[in-house]
Design an enzyme around this catalytic site. Structure first.
Site, PDB file in Angstrom:
ATOM      1  N   LYS A  50      -4.625  -6.733   3.122  1.00  0.00           N
ATOM      2  CA  LYS A  50      -4.537  -5.664   2.120  1.00  0.00           C
ATOM      3  C   LYS A  50      -5.921  -5.354   1.553  1.00  0.00           C
ATOM      4  CE  LYS A  50      -2.816  -2.660  -0.762  1.00  0.00           C
ATOM      5  NZ  LYS A  50      -3.795  -2.478  -1.821  1.00  0.00           N
ATOM      6  N   HIS A  90      -7.619  -3.393   4.202  1.00  0.00           N
ATOM      7  CA  HIS A  90      -7.046  -2.047   4.180  1.00  0.00           C
ATOM      8  C   HIS A  90      -7.806  -1.216   3.153  1.00  0.00           C
ATOM      9  CE1 HIS A  90      -4.502   0.923   2.126  1.00  0.00           C
ATOM     10  NE2 HIS A  90      -3.817   1.074   3.245  1.00  0.00           N
ATOM     11  N   ASN A  91      -8.019  -1.796   1.969  1.00  0.00           N
ATOM     12  CA  ASN A  91      -8.715  -1.073   0.917  1.00  0.00           C
ATOM     13  C   ASN A  91     -10.193  -0.889   1.235  1.00  0.00           C
ATOM     14  OD1 ASN A  91      -6.221  -1.325  -0.251  1.00  0.00           O
ATOM     15  ND2 ASN A  91      -6.978  -1.999  -2.237  1.00  0.00           N
ATOM     16  N   GLU A 110     -10.317   1.968   3.435  1.00  0.00           N
ATOM     17  CA  GLU A 110     -10.024   3.112   2.561  1.00  0.00           C
ATOM     18  C   GLU A 110     -11.274   3.555   1.795  1.00  0.00           C
ATOM     19  OE1 GLU A 110      -7.716   3.309  -1.625  1.00  0.00           O
ATOM     20  OE2 GLU A 110      -6.480   2.624   0.048  1.00  0.00           O
ATOM     21  N   SER A 126       0.828  -1.202   0.000  1.00  0.00           N
ATOM     22  CA  SER A 126       0.000   0.000   0.000  1.00  0.00           C
ATOM     23  C   SER A 126       0.862   1.251   0.000  1.00  0.00           C
ATOM     24  CB  SER A 126      -0.922   0.027   1.219  1.00  0.00           C
ATOM     25  OG  SER A 126      -1.712   1.209   1.196  1.00  0.00           O
TER      26      SER A 126
END
Length: 470
Positions: A188, A191-192, A195, A133
């Site tokens: 990940k 995480h997105n 986001e 990231s």
């Protein structure tokens, strides 16, 4: 100079090229290769020309030469789209040997990573699925790295990853071993997902305020927020976006109002549903993007909407209430994301440490913020943000502000789905008795699915003949 490279980078798109440049800048002997694809024929030559002063950078246009240039055990970082990862791996494995290491640094689905890991293990080849990231700039200057898979392989590349990663406030690299199998790619993806929620909230803040404030005034407000505990990379980026002009006009006014999305946002939502976790904010953000693409339908309905005459909107938002609401929903968004990670980690046996995960997300990544920095200590000894009394007090105290913002938006017909679903989520989570008893009775009525009673053994199930009063 060692005649063999320490690692090979396969794929010289923006992220691959910048990670390779990051490695070269740290004086790692590297080899680079790019598969033949339309429009990418000259990427290897271009990279070689950019680094012609570094004799530890080797560029190849033949795959056999690329493989032969690597030191044993060979280590190859794949920076290719997830849709072609398996195809690329299948082309490489005949050229590789036992104990060689493949690292998938793309945005792959964790289940694909686990399947490929098992497939490669049967051939004696080690595999790491690593989330990366930070975007193009982070890849070049220091990303947040989330490697998962074979622990022994991680240990062989740990120093290299630490050298190219961003650093936290204590000077520690923003990389840690996440867990076995697809753990790295799973976090990940989440995480997105977080986001997505963060981006949607800021879009909704702007949409509300832009009814009565200029882009410049909103940017000034966001800059003020960014000097407080609300500080974040995305908040600062949004303020800069609102200030950007082309001539006398703000660029934002010329950008089409249709937001595209890649796989990770949708994956986050489907993973939440599969795990039974109500990650409602990131899911609302995904649906908001889908709705934005229904442009022709939106235009038709807006023109034919009798309840929204021209000039209808005159939204005056209490800025203090909006600030409190924004702060509250950000905490709820992070809580939902971490809860999904915790539950999936338990199901998969990954043993993900949420405190360490939040630490590597404090720099080098898109969701870095003061809130994330606070999570490092909060999640060091517990795995649920709702167990912290200060956070609970903040949430309870901010509920009225969130409700006021949502009510104002509803009356003014300004859609703010992330804020709205956050209020519904919080009210549902703080409700002692939910509406689900009716659902269970309905399921038993038409499908004999049974139900449990509050006045009996909680493990005992019951069925009722609902067509009689007996």
């Amino acid at each position: 100079m060692n005649s063999k490279s320490f690692i090979g980078i396969y794929g010289l798109g923006v992220m691959g090229k910048n990670l390779a440049s990051n490695l070269a800048g740290k004086n790692y002997p590297i080899s680079v290769y790019n598969r033949s694809a339309k429009g990418e024929e000259d990427l290897v030559k271009q990279f070689a020309a950019q680094h012609k002063d570094k004799d530890q950078v080797l560029a190849f246009d033949q795959i056999n030469d690329f493989i032969d240039s690597l030191d044993f055990p060979r280590k190859i970082l794949l920076m290719v789209p997830s849709s072609v990862v398996e195809e690329v791996i299948d082309s490489l494995t005949p050229l590789m040997e036992k104990d060689d290491i493949l690292i998938d640094g793309g945005n792959s689905h964790y289940q694909q990573t686990e399947r490929l890991g098992s497939k490669l293990a049967a051939q004696g080849i080690k595999f790491l699925g690593m989330g990366v990231s930070g975007g193009a700039r982070g890849a070049l200057t220091g990303p947040s790295l989330m490697p998962g898979g074979d622990l022994g392989s991680y240990q062989l590349v740990e120093k290299m990853l630490a050298d190219i990663a961003a650093t936290d406030t204590q000077g520690k690299p923003c990389v840690t071993y996440i867990g076995s199998g697809g753990a790295g790619h799973f976090v990940k993806t989440l995480h997105n997902g977080i986001e997505y929620g963060e981006m949607q909230l800021l879009a909704e803040v702007h949409h509300l305020l832009n009814q009565s404030m200029s882009h410049q005034e909103i940017a000034d407000l966001l800059d003020q927020w960014n000097k407080t505990d609300l500080n974040s990379y995305l908040l600062g980026a949004t303020a800069k976006i609102l200030r950007k002009k082309e001539g006398e006009h703000h660029l934002i006014d010329f950008i089409e109002d249709q937001a595209s999305s890649k796989g990770t946002g949708v994956w986050s939502s489907t993973m939440a549903m599969e795990a039974g976790e109500p990650a409602t904010i990131m899911t609302a953000a995904v649906f908001a993007r889908h709705t934005s693409f229904l442009k022709s339908e939106r235009l038709y309905l807006s023109v034919n909407n009798p309840s929204r005459p021209e000039g209808f909107r005159n939204v005056k938002i209490d800025l203090f209430a909006l600030e409190q609401a924004y702060r509250m929903v950000r905490w709820l968004n992070h809580h939902q994301g971490f809860e999904l990670i915790r539950k999936k980690s338990e199901q998969q046996g990954w043993n993900i440490h949420l405190g360490q995960l939040s630490r590597i997300w404090t720099n080098g990544c898109i969701i870095k913020s003061k809130l994330m920095a606070s999570c490092v200590d909060l999640l060091a000894t517990q795995d649920n943000l709702f167990r912290d009394q200060k956070i609970l007090n903040l949430l309870f105290e901010s509920r009225t502000s969130l409700a006021d913002v949502v009510i104002k938006s509803v009356k003014s017909q300004v859609p703010i789905p992330a804020f709205s679903t956050a209020l519904q989520y919080w009210d549902a989570m703080t409700e002692k008795r939910s509406s689900a008893s009716i659902i269970q009775a309905q399921r038993d009525f038409f499908g004999a699915h049974t139900y449990r009673r509050t006045d009996d053994d909680p493990l005992r199930t019951h069925h009722t003949n609902w067509d009689t009063n007996d």
